[in-house]
Write a protein that holds these residues in place. Structure first.
Motif, PDB file in Angstrom:
ATOM      1  N   LEU A  93       0.821  -1.201   0.000  1.00 23.90           N
ATOM      2  CA  LEU A  93       0.000   0.000   0.000  1.00 23.90           C
ATOM      3  C   LEU A  93       0.860   1.259   0.000  1.00 23.90           C
ATOM      4  N   TYR A 122      -8.768   7.015   6.832  1.00 27.12           N
ATOM      5  CA  TYR A 122      -9.021   5.741   7.508  1.00 27.12           C
ATOM      6  C   TYR A 122      -8.664   5.901   8.977  1.00 27.12           C
ATOM      7  N   THR A 158     -10.925  -1.638  -1.550  1.00 29.90           N
ATOM      8  CA  THR A 158      -9.884  -2.535  -1.043  1.00 29.90           C
ATOM      9  C   THR A 158      -9.797  -2.444   0.479  1.00 29.90           C
ATOM     10  N   LEU A 159      -9.922  -1.238   1.021  1.00 35.87           N
ATOM     11  CA  LEU A 159      -9.841  -1.031   2.464  1.00 35.87           C
ATOM     12  C   LEU A 159     -11.074  -1.559   3.200  1.00 35.87           C
ATOM     13  N   SER A 198     -12.365  -4.619   2.155  1.00 32.79           N
ATOM     14  CA  SER A 198     -12.381  -6.036   1.801  1.00 32.79           C
ATOM     15  C   SER A 198     -12.106  -6.917   3.014  1.00 32.79           C
ATOM     16  N   HIS A 220     -10.059  -9.294   3.232  1.00 37.22           N
ATOM     17  CA  HIS A 220      -8.613  -9.516   3.312  1.00 37.22           C
ATOM     18  C   HIS A 220      -7.935  -8.413   4.125  1.00 37.22           C
ATOM     19  N   PHE A 221      -8.295  -7.165   3.839  1.00 34.78           N
ATOM     20  CA  PHE A 221      -7.692  -6.048   4.574  1.00 34.78           C
ATOM     21  C   PHE A 221      -8.176  -6.033   6.026  1.00 34.78           C
ATOM     22  N   LYS A 222      -9.463  -6.296   6.247  1.00 37.69           N
ATOM     23  CA  LYS A 222      -9.987  -6.294   7.611  1.00 37.69           C
ATOM     24  C   LYS A 222      -9.324  -7.372   8.459  1.00 37.69           C
ATOM     25  N   TYR A 274      -6.317  -8.524   8.031  1.00 42.23           N
ATOM     26  CA  TYR A 274      -4.954  -8.029   8.262  1.00 42.23           C
ATOM     27  C   TYR A 274      -4.940  -7.022   9.410  1.00 42.23           C
ATOM     28  N   TYR A 285       0.867  -3.226   4.079  1.00 42.17           N
ATOM     29  CA  TYR A 285      -0.217  -4.099   3.610  1.00 42.17           C
ATOM     30  C   TYR A 285       0.004  -4.459   2.142  1.00 42.17           C
ATOM     31  N   PHE A 301      -1.427  -6.193  -1.313  1.00 43.87           N
ATOM     32  CA  PHE A 301      -2.682  -6.529  -1.994  1.00 43.87           C
ATOM     33  C   PHE A 301      -2.424  -6.654  -3.492  1.00 43.87           C
TER      34      PHE A 301
END
Length: 381
Positions: free
Chosen positions: A9, A73, A114-115, A117, A119-121, A123, A144, A146
């Motif tokens: 990222l 974020y 993406t933030l 998703s 997968h990110f959550k 992580y 991160y 991706f």
């Protein structure tokens, strides 16, 4: 199928940092919002604290390089809130991380999704630190990893998801307008133009607590309401994150009013549009007459009512409203035809809002299915 490339990222952004690590100088009526985690919600910067406003002079000293590409974020305290920067006058605090994607690599809206998703959550859940107050470091954000497709496909994916968000946003805005109309009508008819010859009464004259109980196994678990999944400031409920086993719940029905009985200053209130069950920390209130139901609801929605409940609440750390005190809330009772006319007028607004809410729930379900599949390349455009 197009090739998806892997990035960190931090490498896919021209800027990724946080805001000011101290408070700026605050002034009453200032033009600049001080933005921390609690000012970021559902895609927007929220101006929710009039005491945290600052000046242009402070902004010029402490401004961050925000532009039309920026995404915010929350990384401190409340983690995971997200917003698209829309040119708001603001100064960022340390709880707000800002990202400016490199538009040669990454589409802004694709990053936005993406933030969100899984997968990110996952992580973030793994990498967060702190037991009482959670925190995500900037290093964690930058590291991160991706994958994403070429820009054209990124824009196509983002367009699908944003079309759903736009529809939900439109419906929510329409509901806010309808709610404001009904609220204004109530204030005009029952507060500003109250007549001296109206009878003095109390809330308990027109409504009562629902006492019917049932085993939680006999209700739809998705309808379970606790004070935790009721939203602050009279904004309804969200689906429960967990549901206990083998307990008794209070049965509620459409047009019953659910009122959180803990910390009344949060103003947690919901007019039900379905059947379900609620915990003991939630009071279920039902009008004694069909014609009274919206009079009861808008009477309880008033800020003065929540102030009254706080005055009679018990406990200091976690104040709890007193049920008898609540039912003694003084009201003025206009003639029956006046109440019926108000009920009939407001009914159209309520029905439309509830219809809109059902549409939002359907769109949200579609979004929840599509987002992880699109962002993981499980389904192709």
């Amino acid at each position: 199928m197009s090739e998806w490339k892997e990035y960190k990222l931090g490498d896919a952004c021209t800027e990724l940092s946080d805001g000011l690590h101290k408070a700026p100088f605050f002034v009453e009526g200032g033009d600049y919002i001080f933005v921390n985690a609690k000012n970021i919600a559902k895609g927007y910067i929220i101006d929710n604290d009039p005491t945290k406003k600052s000046t242009q002079e402070e902004y010029l000293k402490y401004s961050s390089p925000l532009d039309e590409t920026t995404i915010l974020y929350s990384i401190d305290g409340t983690i995971g809130n997200i917003a698209l920067y829309r040119g708001e006058k603001c100064i960022l605090g340390k709880g707000a991380c800002y990202m400016n994607p490199d538009l040669q690599i990454l589409d802004r809206l694709f990053l936005y999704y993406t933030l969100q998703s899984p997968h990110f959550k996952a992580y973030i859940d793994q990498m967060s630190t702190g037991s009482t107050i959670q925190h995500i470091s900037l290093k964690t954000m930058r590291n991160y990893v991706f994958t994403c497709p070429p820009l054209k496909e990124q824009k196509q994916i983002a367009s699908i998801l944003s079309s759903l968000d736009d529809k939900m946003d439109l419906l929510n805005r329409e509901n806010a307008t309808l709610e404001a109309m009904a609220e204004t009508l109530f204030r005009q008819w029952f507060i500003e133009k109250a007549k001296e010859d109206w009878e003095e009464g109390k809330l308990g004259d027109i409504c009562e607590y629902v006492k019917e109980k049932a085993d939680i196994a006999n209700i739809d678990r998705n309808t379970y309401v606790t004070t935790e999944n009721m939203c602050s400031n009279k904004q309804g409920v969200v689906p429960p994150s967990s549901v206990p086993e083998n307990i008794k719940v209070t049965i509620y029905s459409p047009d019953d009013i659910l009122l959180s009985n803990i910390r009344p200053y949060f103003k947690k209130l919901w007019l039900s549009d379905k059947n379900g069950g609620c915990s003991n920390d939630v009071l279920c209130i039902r009008s004694k007459n069909e014609v009274f139901k919206y009079l009861v609801y808008y009477t309880i929605r008033q800020d003065d009512f929540f102030d009254y409940v706080m005055l009679g609440s018990k406990g200091s750390k976690m104040p709890r409203g007193d049920k008898q005190h609540i039912m003694n809330w003084p009201i003025q009772m206009p003639p029956y035809p006046h109440i019926k006319r108000f009920n009939d007028l407001v009914a159209d607004c309520i029905e439309k809002m509830q219809s809109n809410n059902r549409q939002v729930q359907c769109l949200q379900a579609q979004r929840d299915i599509l987002l992880p599949k699109l962002m993981s390349n499980e389904i192709a455009i």
